[in-house]
Design a protein around this motif. Structure first.
Motif, PDB file in Angstrom:
ATOM      1  N   LEU A 171      -9.644   8.590  -6.647  1.00  0.00           N
ATOM      2  CA  LEU A 171      -9.818   7.380  -7.466  1.00  0.00           C
ATOM      3  C   LEU A 171     -10.296   7.712  -8.880  1.00  0.00           C
ATOM      4  O   LEU A 171     -11.310   8.386  -9.068  1.00  0.00           O
ATOM      5  CB  LEU A 171     -10.797   6.414  -6.797  1.00  0.00           C
ATOM      6  N   HIS A 172      -9.531   7.217  -9.847  1.00  0.00           N
ATOM      7  CA  HIS A 172      -9.869   7.365 -11.257  1.00  0.00           C
ATOM      8  C   HIS A 172     -10.705   6.175 -11.710  1.00  0.00           C
ATOM      9  O   HIS A 172     -10.774   5.160 -11.032  1.00  0.00           O
ATOM     10  CB  HIS A 172      -8.594   7.413 -12.109  1.00  0.00           C
ATOM     11  N   LYS A 173     -11.235   6.289 -12.900  1.00  0.00           N
ATOM     12  CA  LYS A 173     -12.006   5.184 -13.468  1.00  0.00           C
ATOM     13  C   LYS A 173     -11.209   3.878 -13.408  1.00  0.00           C
ATOM     14  O   LYS A 173     -11.732   2.827 -13.046  1.00  0.00           O
ATOM     15  CB  LYS A 173     -12.380   5.521 -14.916  1.00  0.00           C
ATOM     16  N   LEU A 174      -9.917   3.940 -13.751  1.00  0.00           N
ATOM     17  CA  LEU A 174      -9.123   2.706 -13.816  1.00  0.00           C
ATOM     18  C   LEU A 174      -8.598   2.273 -12.444  1.00  0.00           C
ATOM     19  O   LEU A 174      -7.910   1.264 -12.338  1.00  0.00           O
ATOM     20  CB  LEU A 174      -7.983   2.851 -14.831  1.00  0.00           C
ATOM     21  N   ASP A 175      -8.926   3.034 -11.388  1.00  0.00           N
ATOM     22  CA  ASP A 175      -8.711   2.558 -10.016  1.00  0.00           C
ATOM     23  C   ASP A 175      -9.901   1.717  -9.545  1.00  0.00           C
ATOM     24  O   ASP A 175      -9.873   1.203  -8.424  1.00  0.00           O
ATOM     25  CB  ASP A 175      -8.567   3.737  -9.042  1.00  0.00           C
ATOM     26  N   CYS A 176     -10.942   1.644 -10.356  1.00  0.00           N
ATOM     27  CA  CYS A 176     -12.188   0.962  -9.957  1.00  0.00           C
ATOM     28  C   CYS A 176     -12.330  -0.356 -10.720  1.00  0.00           C
ATOM     29  O   CYS A 176     -11.926  -0.465 -11.876  1.00  0.00           O
ATOM     30  CB  CYS A 176     -13.406   1.825 -10.302  1.00  0.00           C
ATOM     31  N   CYS A 177     -12.966  -1.328 -10.065  1.00  0.00           N
ATOM     32  CA  CYS A 177     -13.154  -2.633 -10.693  1.00  0.00           C
ATOM     33  C   CYS A 177     -14.119  -2.538 -11.867  1.00  0.00           C
ATOM     34  O   CYS A 177     -14.872  -1.576 -12.004  1.00  0.00           O
ATOM     35  CB  CYS A 177     -13.660  -3.646  -9.675  1.00  0.00           C
ATOM     36  N   TYR A 233      -9.402  -8.955  -2.815  1.00  0.00           N
ATOM     37  CA  TYR A 233     -10.617  -8.364  -3.378  1.00  0.00           C
ATOM     38  C   TYR A 233     -10.286  -6.950  -3.841  1.00  0.00           C
ATOM     39  O   TYR A 233     -10.319  -6.011  -3.059  1.00  0.00           O
ATOM     40  CB  TYR A 233     -11.732  -8.341  -2.334  1.00  0.00           C
ATOM     41  N   ASP A 234      -9.977  -6.825  -5.119  1.00  0.00           N
ATOM     42  CA  ASP A 234      -9.564  -5.526  -5.660  1.00  0.00           C
ATOM     43  C   ASP A 234     -10.761  -4.775  -6.234  1.00  0.00           C
ATOM     44  O   ASP A 234     -10.816  -4.482  -7.425  1.00  0.00           O
ATOM     45  CB  ASP A 234      -8.461  -5.690  -6.701  1.00  0.00           C
ATOM     46  N   SER A 235     -11.715  -4.460  -5.370  1.00  0.00           N
ATOM     47  CA  SER A 235     -12.830  -3.614  -5.780  1.00  0.00           C
ATOM     48  C   SER A 235     -12.308  -2.269  -6.266  1.00  0.00           C
ATOM     49  O   SER A 235     -12.801  -1.698  -7.230  1.00  0.00           O
ATOM     50  CB  SER A 235     -13.784  -3.408  -4.604  1.00  0.00           C
ATOM     51  N   PHE A 236     -11.296  -1.790  -5.558  1.00  0.00           N
ATOM     52  CA  PHE A 236     -10.600  -0.556  -5.913  1.00  0.00           C
ATOM     53  C   PHE A 236      -9.122  -0.778  -5.619  1.00  0.00           C
ATOM     54  O   PHE A 236      -8.780  -1.639  -4.812  1.00  0.00           O
ATOM     55  CB  PHE A 236     -11.130   0.637  -5.092  1.00  0.00           C
ATOM     56  N   THR A 237      -8.279   0.011  -6.254  1.00  0.00           N
ATOM     57  CA  THR A 237      -6.842  -0.157  -5.993  1.00  0.00           C
ATOM     58  C   THR A 237      -6.552  -0.024  -4.501  1.00  0.00           C
ATOM     59  O   THR A 237      -5.748  -0.765  -3.944  1.00  0.00           O
ATOM     60  CB  THR A 237      -6.024   0.883  -6.783  1.00  0.00           C
ATOM     61  N   TYR A 238      -7.238   0.919  -3.849  1.00  0.00           N
ATOM     62  CA  TYR A 238      -6.973   1.138  -2.426  1.00  0.00           C
ATOM     63  C   TYR A 238      -7.295  -0.092  -1.583  1.00  0.00           C
ATOM     64  O   TYR A 238      -6.642  -0.344  -0.570  1.00  0.00           O
ATOM     65  CB  TYR A 238      -7.772   2.352  -1.913  1.00  0.00           C
ATOM     66  N   ASP A 254      -5.308 -13.946 -12.131  1.00  0.00           N
ATOM     67  CA  ASP A 254      -6.345 -13.943 -13.182  1.00  0.00           C
ATOM     68  C   ASP A 254      -6.652 -12.539 -13.705  1.00  0.00           C
ATOM     69  O   ASP A 254      -7.375 -12.395 -14.693  1.00  0.00           O
ATOM     70  CB  ASP A 254      -7.637 -14.595 -12.667  1.00  0.00           C
ATOM     71  N   GLY A 255      -6.122 -11.523 -13.044  1.00  0.00           N
ATOM     72  CA  GLY A 255      -6.403 -10.148 -13.460  1.00  0.00           C
ATOM     73  C   GLY A 255      -7.341  -9.417 -12.513  1.00  0.00           C
ATOM     74  O   GLY A 255      -7.555  -8.213 -12.643  1.00  0.00           O
ATOM     75  N   GLY A 256      -7.921 -10.162 -11.561  1.00  0.00           N
ATOM     76  CA  GLY A 256      -8.688  -9.528 -10.483  1.00  0.00           C
ATOM     77  C   GLY A 256      -9.964  -8.855 -10.928  1.00  0.00           C
ATOM     78  O   GLY A 256     -10.390  -8.956 -12.085  1.00  0.00           O
ATOM     79  N   GLY A 257     -10.571  -8.187  -9.977  1.00  0.00           N
ATOM     80  CA  GLY A 257     -11.772  -7.416 -10.264  1.00  0.00           C
ATOM     81  C   GLY A 257     -11.453  -6.193 -11.103  1.00  0.00           C
ATOM     82  O   GLY A 257     -12.303  -5.670 -11.828  1.00  0.00           O
ATOM     83  N   LEU A 258     -10.227  -5.716 -11.011  1.00  0.00           N
ATOM     84  CA  LEU A 258      -9.849  -4.514 -11.753  1.00  0.00           C
ATOM     85  C   LEU A 258      -9.818  -4.746 -13.262  1.00  0.00           C
ATOM     86  O   LEU A 258     -10.005  -3.811 -14.030  1.00  0.00           O
ATOM     87  CB  LEU A 258      -8.485  -4.001 -11.261  1.00  0.00           C
ATOM     88  N   SER A 259      -9.553  -5.993 -13.686  1.00  0.00           N
ATOM     89  CA  SER A 259      -9.467  -6.239 -15.130  1.00  0.00           C
ATOM     90  C   SER A 259     -10.178  -7.493 -15.614  1.00  0.00           C
ATOM     91  O   SER A 259     -10.503  -7.591 -16.788  1.00  0.00           O
ATOM     92  CB  SER A 259      -7.992  -6.335 -15.563  1.00  0.00           C
TER      93      SER A 259
END
Ligand SMILES: [Zn+2]
Lengths: 389, 154
Positions: free
Chosen positions: A204-210, A286-291, A328-333
């Protein structure tokens, strides 16, 4: 006789930056705005649900808001708590135990703590012993991000899922955020941008994280006969079903890291609602992380187990795709003030009211919200629709 | 960026850093009557887990009942220390000392050969590029206080 249950009001607190506002003030902002959205007075609220990080949290919230609810729910199982609240409130309203339930959440995580969530050494903080099984994980240096990373790594091993596929989820969420003036980050991303952002915990990269933000939201549920006299009566949104479950607490207890309790929660929620996955127009994940998106969309049956990677890489999460996800762009953005579950119900309602402007999923009639809490530990699924069951 | 950064198995070798003998109080577990045997065992070089008399399965961490079948007939046994990596990650960001000074380091979920028991543990000596799911690993032990040890894998 069982009563139908509607979402009658939604109110967002200030965010993603809300410097100077304490958590209860953010809760009060969401609450008063949701009351106004519904056309309700606060003395009509006879039920309250909220999740925070201390005992009797919801009682303190009731006092702060100046309400004396006869029905309380303080289920606190991480980010999915609010899907559990919605399901419990739905059943209690259906049964006639309570008429109007406000589900509340507010957090000044960004202002208070900065961007440390997930990389501060697992469940513990300096100077205190970590709770429960975290006692065994904290001394290893495992972080919250690391726990999700370990699960993602196992999925990659078993099914050939790739970092590019995971990254495509972040790209699609950012595409949605670019249309949302309230989103925290709006500049479009490419898969390479995600892969070139620094690794936090492989894979997981920084941009895989919310994101980490401030914020809050309130969602008010009410019996249909009350909803009929309120502001959104011509565009009712019904709660059609819900369920939840847990498989483990810390990731050490997650015997199969490629499968979550959403398998059970989703099956029960869909059965109660009388829908199948292909009926779903909007997925609030719930996109806390992409996974988290990848594994739960498989578990809910939107793609066969192991095929989530190709499914997301095809662009199916976009507006116009097979499964428009987090418009809405989710937790990721967009926003993630520590627990995101209640924002999912708010966004699903906005979509089903056909009130989402440039983010609107055309013709949306059925939405599924799936909250995930802890270390993929708890899953709560709620089905909303423009028609009653 | 030529290197594909997603999978640690493809990365160049990275030397381990940090002092693994430095253990400030906030990372040292405080044993209880229920789990003291595990931490004391580790301090003397033994991996102590529980085995259920009823179903024969093992468990970590210690509990009053068997988490598999519910029997309360659980007994302490010493595991061989041999296990298989079920999954792992390379921690590259952790703001808490002493972990901050050890970055990057591997944390793995290890299935012991005693069926039913899994540990999440550090692999302090491991080169991230050499760790893979399915590889066999062996327990090592690290004292972090008086009568308190941690189990690592190598
Ligand atoms: Zn047993």
């Amino acid at each position: 006789m069982k009563r139908n249950v509607c979402v009658v009001g939604v109110g967002h607190a200030d965010g993603p930056y809300a410097t100077g506002l304490q958590p209860n003030a953010l809760i009060a902002q969401g609450f008063t705005r949701a009351l106004a959205d519904a056309g309700l007075r606060k003395d009509q609220v006879d039920g309250l649900a909220s999740a925070g990080h201390s005992g009797m949290h919801e009682v303190a919230v009731a006092e702060y808001l100046g309400i004396r609810p006869a029905w309380l729910d303080s289920t606190s199982c991480g980010g999915s708590s609010f899907e559990f609240h919605a399901q419990h409130a739905y059943r209690a309203i259906e049964a006639g135990d309570v008429d109007v339930v406000a589900i509340c959440y507010g957090s000044n995580l960004l202002s208070a703590s900065g961007r440390t969530l997930g990389t501060g050494g697992g469940g513990g903080q300096r100077g205190m012993q970590p709770p429960g099984p975290m006692k065994y994980e904290f001394p290893t240096g495992l972080t919250l991000v690391g726990a999700y990373a370990m699960a993602a790594n196992r999925h990659m091993h078993e099914y050939g899922t790739t970092p590019d596929q995971l990254a495509s989820i972040a790209v699609q969420m950012r595409e949605h955020a670019s249309r949302n003036t309230n989103a925290m980050y709006r500049t479009p991303l490419t898969v390479d941008d995600v892969l070139e952002s620094r690794l936090v915990a492989d894979p997981l990269h920084k941009l895989d994280c919310c994101v980490i933000s401030d914020g809050g939201v309130c969602v008010i549920l009410a019996a249909e006969h009350i909803a009929a006299g309120l502001r959104w009566s011509t565009k009712p949104v019904y709660v059609r079903g819900g369920s939840g479950g847990t498989t483990h607490h810390s990731v050490q207890g997650m015997s199969d890291m490629t499968t979550t309790a959403a398998v059970i929660a989703g099956k029960r929620a869909f059965e109660t609602a009388g829908i199948v996955p292909s009926d779903v127009d909007v997925f609030c994940s719930y996109d806390s992380f992409t996974y988290t998106v990848l594994v739960t969309l498989e578990d809910l049956g939107f793609a066969p187990k192991g095929e989530g990677g190709p499914f997301v890489a095809e662009g199916n999460l976009r507006l116009g795709g097979a499964l428009p996800t987090n418009p809405d762009g989710g937790g990721l953005s967009c926003t993630h003030p520590g627990m995101r579950g209640l924002f999912l119900l708010a966004e699903a309602t906005r979509q089903l009211r056909n009130d989402a402007g440039e983010s609107q999923v055309q013709g949306a009639e059925t939405a599924v919200c799936n909250g995930s809490g802890g270390w993929l530990s708890t899953q709560g699924t709620v089905v909303l629709g423009t028609q009653s069951r | 960026m030529a290197e594909h950064p997603g999978h640690s198995g493809t990365r160049d070798a990275e030397p381990m850093s940090g002092n693994w003998n430095e253990n400030p109080p906030w990372v040292v577990p405080v044993p209880t009557d229920e789990d003291r045997e595990f931490f004391e065992g580790a301090s003397r070089g033994e991996l102590r887990i529980q085995r259920c008399d009823e179903c024969g399965l093992h468990q970590h961490y210690p509990r009053y009942l068997c988490s598999h079948c519910g029997s309360t007939e659980v007994k302490w046994v010493t595991a061989s220390g041999v296990g298989t990596v079920y999954s792992f990650t390379v921690i590259r960001q952790n703001g808490v000392p002493p972990f901050r000074e050890r970055l990057p380091f591997v944390v793995a979920a290890v299935d012991l050969e005693e069926t039913g028991a899994r540990l999440v543990a550090s692999m302090p000596g491991a080169d991230p590029a050499q760790v893979a799911i399915g590889m066999q690993v062996r327990a090592t032990f690290r004292s972090v206080g008086e009568g308190i040890g941690l189990v690592d894998f190598a």
